[in-house]
Design a protein around this motif. Structure first.
Motif, PDB file in Angstrom:
ATOM      1  N   LEU A   1       0.831  -1.204   0.000  1.00 30.92           N
ATOM      2  CA  LEU A   1       0.000   0.000   0.000  1.00 30.92           C
ATOM      3  C   LEU A   1       0.868   1.258   0.000  1.00 30.92           C
ATOM      4  O   LEU A   1       0.563   2.233  -0.692  1.00 30.92           O
ATOM      5  N   VAL A   2       1.951   1.235   0.778  1.00 29.37           N
ATOM      6  CA  VAL A   2       2.873   2.372   0.791  1.00 29.37           C
ATOM      7  C   VAL A   2       3.503   2.553  -0.584  1.00 29.37           C
ATOM      8  O   VAL A   2       3.628   3.677  -1.101  1.00 29.37           O
ATOM      9  N   ARG A   3       3.884   1.433  -1.215  1.00 29.27           N
ATOM     10  CA  ARG A   3       4.466   1.484  -2.560  1.00 29.27           C
ATOM     11  C   ARG A   3       3.508   2.141  -3.549  1.00 29.27           C
ATOM     12  O   ARG A   3       3.883   3.029  -4.305  1.00 29.27           O
ATOM     13  N   GLN A   4       2.240   1.718  -3.516  1.00 29.18           N
ATOM     14  CA  GLN A   4       1.257   2.276  -4.440  1.00 29.18           C
ATOM     15  C   GLN A   4       0.989   3.748  -4.151  1.00 29.18           C
ATOM     16  O   GLN A   4       0.745   4.537  -5.059  1.00 29.18           O
ATOM     17  N   ARG A   5       1.041   4.108  -2.865  1.00 25.05           N
ATOM     18  CA  ARG A   5       0.827   5.520  -2.504  1.00 25.05           C
ATOM     19  C   ARG A   5       1.979   6.378  -3.038  1.00 25.05           C
ATOM     20  O   ARG A   5       1.744   7.490  -3.553  1.00 25.05           O
ATOM     21  N   VAL A   6       3.200   5.886  -2.918  1.00 22.89           N
ATOM     22  CA  VAL A   6       4.351   6.617  -3.454  1.00 22.89           C
ATOM     23  C   VAL A   6       4.263   6.696  -4.974  1.00 22.89           C
ATOM     24  O   VAL A   6       4.503   7.759  -5.577  1.00 22.89           O
ATOM     25  N   PHE A   7       3.909   5.585  -5.581  1.00 25.53           N
ATOM     26  CA  PHE A   7       3.721   5.524  -7.028  1.00 25.53           C
ATOM     27  C   PHE A   7       2.695   6.564  -7.469  1.00 25.53           C
ATOM     28  O   PHE A   7       2.913   7.345  -8.403  1.00 25.53           O
ATOM     29  N   ALA A   8       1.537   6.596  -6.795  1.00 19.01           N
ATOM     30  CA  ALA A   8       0.475   7.534  -7.156  1.00 19.01           C
ATOM     31  C   ALA A   8       0.894   8.986  -6.926  1.00 19.01           C
ATOM     32  O   ALA A   8       0.504   9.888  -7.676  1.00 19.01           O
ATOM     33  N   HIS A   9       1.683   9.209  -5.870  1.00 18.16           N
ATOM     34  CA  HIS A   9       2.134  10.577  -5.566  1.00 18.16           C
ATOM     35  C   HIS A   9       2.962  11.151  -6.702  1.00 18.16           C
ATOM     36  O   HIS A   9       2.789  12.321  -7.082  1.00 18.16           O
ATOM     37  N   TYR A  10       3.853  10.344  -7.250  1.00 17.15           N
ATOM     38  CA  TYR A  10       4.759  10.857  -8.270  1.00 17.15           C
ATOM     39  C   TYR A  10       4.173  10.787  -9.684  1.00 17.15           C
ATOM     40  O   TYR A  10       4.474  11.638 -10.517  1.00 17.15           O
ATOM     41  N   LEU A  11       3.336   9.769  -9.972  1.00 18.05           N
ATOM     42  CA  LEU A  11       2.877   9.568 -11.343  1.00 18.05           C
ATOM     43  C   LEU A  11       1.379   9.770 -11.533  1.00 18.05           C
ATOM     44  O   LEU A  11       0.927   9.998 -12.657  1.00 18.05           O
ATOM     45  N   GLY A  12       0.591   9.643 -10.446  1.00 18.18           N
ATOM     46  CA  GLY A  12      -0.841   9.854 -10.556  1.00 18.18           C
ATOM     47  C   GLY A  12      -1.492   8.952 -11.585  1.00 18.18           C
ATOM     48  O   GLY A  12      -1.240   7.753 -11.633  1.00 18.18           O
TER      49      GLY A  12
END
Length: 303
Positions: free
Chosen positions: A24-35
């Motif tokens: 979940l943290v990985r996906q949150r970081v992913f979404a933060h940078y790439l949306g």
């Protein structure tokens, strides 16, 4: 036995919980940078293709085909168990080498087939990312083999917490790229290399324990022993059964690629959430009980 099974299930659940939280943290970081950008879609599609093959050939299939045979042999004849482990590992490495080689060479046609809605730079980026991430399949299947060995020896926590390192590798690479001011494409490349690095570390932290448990097992491509043939005969029906489900997931990818930009990545974000309870409860009980059920008797008959 009930207390032991409950404790084993709790250890598996704890490992899976830590792994899923890291996911979940990985996906949150992913979404933060790439949306929901073109790069996010390309990255999600590139990862979806090898992940589906990993699900098809990895932990679930090995659990159903290898663990029952190997667990019984541990009690009956440890030398045969070690020989079986060496044979299966050798065969897996050979098959995965061929599959990874084919995947890297055919990344372009494969990406075009499964993402018909992609074109131009989005298609090119997805193809490049797929070539980077494809070798991680072999490492993931090797990790699934390590999980089978550890679970059969009733060592559950390490095998299910090791994916935390897989997630951590991706998080570290993405955050580093973001801090250095990389573009969306640069961050996507960083995450792809993070997948490969994390998969390597995931295997590495299990290798020492697995080597000690396998004893004098030697790598081999032999299929002469009845135990090895038994595992192989179990393998193909399970692959075919899981293949139906995995084909539906490919259909999801094809349809999502035809939507507006962000469709593939939005689907990926949502799936991380709804798969959490299934993985946490269903997998925990199944993984803990399978080795014990295999020891109760042969071919389902009480010992």
């Amino acid at each position: 036995m009930a207390r032991s099974a409950g404790r084993s299930a709790a250890l598996v659940a704890a490992g899976i919980l830590l792994s899923r939280i890291a996911g979940l943290v990985r996906q949150r970081v992913f979404a933060h940078y790439l949306g929901l950008s073109d790069a996010a879609d390309a990255l999600s599609a590139a990862f979806r293709i090898p992940n589906l093959l990993q699900n098809l050939l990895g932990e679930g299939v090995l659990s159903a085909s290898f663990i029952p045979v190997y667990s019984r042999l541990l009690d009956e004849d440890p030398r045969k168990a070690n020989r079986l482990a060496g044979n299966i590992l050798g065969l897996l490495l050979a098959v995965m080498a061929g599959l990874v080689g084919a995947g890297v060479l055919l990344a372009g046609p494969l990406t075009s087939l499964l993402t018909p809605g992609f074109s131009g730079k989005r298609l090119e980026l997805a193809t490049t990312l797929l070539r980077i991430a494809f070798p991680a399949i072999a490492l993931s299947v090797l990790s699934a083999f390590c999980t089978g060995i550890l679970n059969s020896h009733r060592q559950f926590f390490l095998s299910y917490v090791s994916p935390v390192m897989w997630n951590f590798g991706q998080i570290a690479f993405v955050v580093a790229a973001g801090i250095w001011g990389a573009t969306d494409v640069g961050i996507a490349h960083a995450l792809a290399w993070g997948v490969l690095f994390g998969a390597f570390v995931e295997v590495l932290i299990q290798v020492r324990s697995v080597r000690s448990l396998m004893g004098a097992a030697r790598l081999s491509l032999s299929t002469a022993s009845p135990e090895t043939r038994n595992v192989i005969s179990r393998f193909f029906p399970v692959v075919m059964g899981r293949g139906v489900v995995q084909l539906l997931t490919y259909v999801e990818l094809i349809l999502a690629s035809l939507l507006a930009v962000g469709g593939v990545s939005a689907l990926t974000y949502g799936q991380v959430l709804y798969l959490l309870p299934i993985s946490l409860f269903g997998m925990a009980v199944a993984a803990a009980e399978l080795p014990e059920l295999a020891r109760l008797g042969k071919e389902g008959r009480p010992a």
